[in-house]
Design a protein around this motif. Structure first.
Motif, PDB file in Angstrom:
ATOM      1  N   GLY A   1       3.242   6.621   9.151  1.00 13.04           N
ATOM      2  CA  GLY A   1       3.057   5.340   9.832  1.00 13.04           C
ATOM      3  C   GLY A   1       1.798   5.242  10.663  1.00 13.04           C
ATOM      4  O   GLY A   1       1.282   4.153  10.889  1.00 13.04           O
ATOM      5  N   PHE A   2       1.277   6.377  11.079  1.00 12.14           N
ATOM      6  CA  PHE A   2       0.055   6.361  11.878  1.00 12.14           C
ATOM      7  C   PHE A   2      -1.140   5.840  11.093  1.00 12.14           C
ATOM      8  O   PHE A   2      -2.171   5.510  11.663  1.00 12.14           O
ATOM      9  N   ILE A   3      -1.014   5.750   9.779  1.00 12.45           N
ATOM     10  CA  ILE A   3      -2.094   5.212   8.940  1.00 12.45           C
ATOM     11  C   ILE A   3      -2.401   3.762   9.328  1.00 12.45           C
ATOM     12  O   ILE A   3      -3.496   3.261   9.067  1.00 12.45           O
ATOM     13  N   GLY A   4      -1.455   3.110   9.985  1.00 12.72           N
ATOM     14  CA  GLY A   4      -1.679   1.747  10.452  1.00 12.72           C
ATOM     15  C   GLY A   4      -2.880   1.643  11.374  1.00 12.72           C
ATOM     16  O   GLY A   4      -3.579   0.627  11.384  1.00 12.72           O
ATOM     17  N   VAL A   5      -3.147   2.694  12.144  1.00 10.27           N
ATOM     18  CA  VAL A   5      -4.328   2.708  13.015  1.00 10.27           C
ATOM     19  C   VAL A   5      -5.592   2.643  12.158  1.00 10.27           C
ATOM     20  O   VAL A   5      -6.526   1.904  12.458  1.00 10.27           O
ATOM     21  N   ASP A   6      -5.612   3.410  11.071  1.00  9.01           N
ATOM     22  CA  ASP A   6      -6.775   3.393  10.178  1.00  9.01           C
ATOM     23  C   ASP A   6      -6.939   2.034   9.509  1.00  9.01           C
ATOM     24  O   ASP A   6      -8.050   1.531   9.362  1.00  9.01           O
TER      25      ASP A   6
END
Length: 139
Positions: free
Chosen positions: A32-37
């Motif tokens: 889910g941290f890919i949302g930052v990218d």
């Protein structure tokens, strides 16, 4: 001026949701941290488009570019930092509050990478994003 694009808002919503779900429980959406990218790429696309249009119209200025960025970013940043300190004052132990206070000082000066050397935080990404939007790459 770029016309409104609902597809970009949809991508933003998915990016934010993925990060929120990741923070609620990382087992639910491990990546889910890919949302930052995703948010980083969307922002770079929009800013690059604005810069390109201003350059083509002969009215681009580094000073005005950074003035707009500062007016947009600093007020909410300092509000979040202030409320973090207020909440921390009442909710944290003294040692933890001291660490929070130090992190707020570093973050307010955009030196978060000095305080969080192993963390890639949004305050570390902002200067990188500005360079990318202006130069098209990381110099």
């Amino acid at each position: 001026m770029m016309k409104y694009r609902s597809d970009i808002d949809g991508l933003r919503a998915l990016a934010v949701l993925s990060v929120l779900i990741f923070h609620l429980n990382s087992d639910w959406l491990p990546g889910g941290f890919i949302g930052v990218d995703v948010f980083f790429v969307i922002s770079g696309f929009l800013i690059s488009h604005i810069i390109k249009n201003e350059v083509m119209q002969g009215r681009f200025s580094f000073f005005d570019f950074y003035k707009r960025r500062i007016r947009r970013i600093l007020p909410p940043l300092y509000i979040v930092l202030l409320f973090s300190l207020l909440a921390g004052f009442f909710l944290l132990l003294p040692e933890d509050f001291d660490r929070l206070f130090s992190s707020v000082l570093y973050s307010s000066a955009f030196l978060a990478n000095q305080f969080f050397p192993k963390t890639v935080a949004i305050l570390i990404l902002l200067p990188m994003k500005s360079r990318y939007c202006i130069f098209g790459r990381f110099p």
